[in-house]
Design a protein around this motif. Structure first.
Motif, PDB file in Angstrom:
ATOM      1  N   TYR A   1     -21.503 -15.019 -16.669  1.00  0.00           N
ATOM      2  CA  TYR A   1     -21.700 -15.025 -18.119  1.00  0.00           C
ATOM      3  C   TYR A   1     -20.825 -16.059 -18.808  1.00  0.00           C
TER       4      TYR A   1
ATOM      5  N   ASN B   1     -20.170 -16.040 -22.670  1.00  0.00           N
ATOM      6  CA  ASN B   1     -19.280 -15.096 -23.341  1.00  0.00           C
ATOM      7  C   ASN B   1     -17.894 -15.699 -23.479  1.00  0.00           C
TER       8      ASN B   1
ATOM      9  N   GLN C   1      -7.879  -9.855 -20.186  1.00  0.00           N
ATOM     10  CA  GLN C   1      -8.985  -9.046 -19.673  1.00  0.00           C
ATOM     11  C   GLN C   1      -9.606  -9.751 -18.478  1.00  0.00           C
TER      12      GLN C   1
ATOM     13  N   SER D   1     -15.817 -11.591 -17.551  1.00  0.00           N
ATOM     14  CA  SER D   1     -17.127 -10.991 -17.380  1.00  0.00           C
ATOM     15  C   SER D   1     -17.737 -11.463 -16.058  1.00  0.00           C
TER      16      SER D   1
ATOM     17  N   ARG E   1     -15.519 -14.918  -8.628  1.00  0.00           N
ATOM     18  CA  ARG E   1     -16.299 -15.235  -9.819  1.00  0.00           C
ATOM     19  C   ARG E   1     -17.226 -16.406  -9.519  1.00  0.00           C
TER      20      ARG E   1
ATOM     21  N   ASN F   1     -15.520  -1.004 -17.371  1.00  0.00           N
ATOM     22  CA  ASN F   1     -16.602  -1.762 -16.721  1.00  0.00           C
ATOM     23  C   ASN F   1     -16.100  -2.822 -15.748  1.00  0.00           C
ATOM     24  N   ASP F   2     -14.783  -2.980 -15.619  1.00  0.00           N
ATOM     25  CA  ASP F   2     -14.236  -3.947 -14.669  1.00  0.00           C
ATOM     26  C   ASP F   2     -14.530  -3.497 -13.241  1.00  0.00           C
TER      27      ASP F   2
END
Length: 185
Positions: free
Chosen positions: A115, A118, A124, A127, A150, A172-173
């Motif tokens: 993503y 984003n 954090q 995504s 990633r 959601n990680d």
């Protein structure tokens, strides 16, 4: 042990298993193979590789891994690393050897795009990333704690990350743990 919403907690939740072969390569051989696969590393990933505490096994072995979310460990509001690792252990999962990161990266070549549209939020997990739960080499907050995988704009990455003991991971990680074997129990 019972948790709220047990039907959404491992092993009664969606999760992905993979069998990954690790070992048999030195760190320099691993780096060479990552380059052959056009896998990039960030500065933190390179720092992990360079540290003497990151060792590789001479012997090949197969590890059964489990990918799930922080929420699937029973943390609908997220949790810090210590709580995540402790809960995973209570649920029959264990930390992965650090060398799983590069081996899994080379085997998991069809990871979905991360993503890139984003905006990256500070402090954090990005995504689409998958963090490999592994033993932390040092308590130094400036030193990387482990690897994450990633895919960004079609490029595969093995990246290192920093997170202090107060960092709260989002529900959601995604994390990868190893399944405990009979000798681990």
């Amino acid at each position: 042990m019972r948790f709220e919403n047990d039907d959404k907690i491992y092993p009664y939740c969606p999760f992905i298993t993979r069998i990954v072969e690790v070992g048999g390569l030195t760190k320099s051989q691993l780096i060479q193979k990552l380059q052959q696969y056009s896998i990039l590393m960030n500065e933190y990933g390179e720092k992990l590789f360079a540290d003497d505490k990151f060792t590789t096994s001479n012997k090949k072995s197969s590890l059964q891994t489990v990918e799930l979310t922080v929420g699937n460990l029973g943390f609908p509001d997220g949790a810090n690393t210590d709580r995540i690792f402790k809960r995973a252990n209570e649920l029959g999962l264990k930390l992965c050897p650090l060398e799983l990161g590069p081996h899994l990266r080379m085997e998991y070549l069809d990871q979905l795009e991360g993503y890139s549209g984003n905006p990256l939020k500070q402090q954090q997990a990005p995504s689409g990333s998958i963090t490999i739960a592994s033993e932390i080499l040092t308590e130094d907050d400036e030193f990387p704690k482990g690897f994450y995988l990633r895919r960004i704009n079609g490029v595969l990455w093995l990246r290192g990350y920093c997170a202090d003991h107060l960092h709260v991971w989002n529900p959601n990680d995604h994390f990868i743990f190893c399944e405990k074997t009979l000798q681990d129990k």
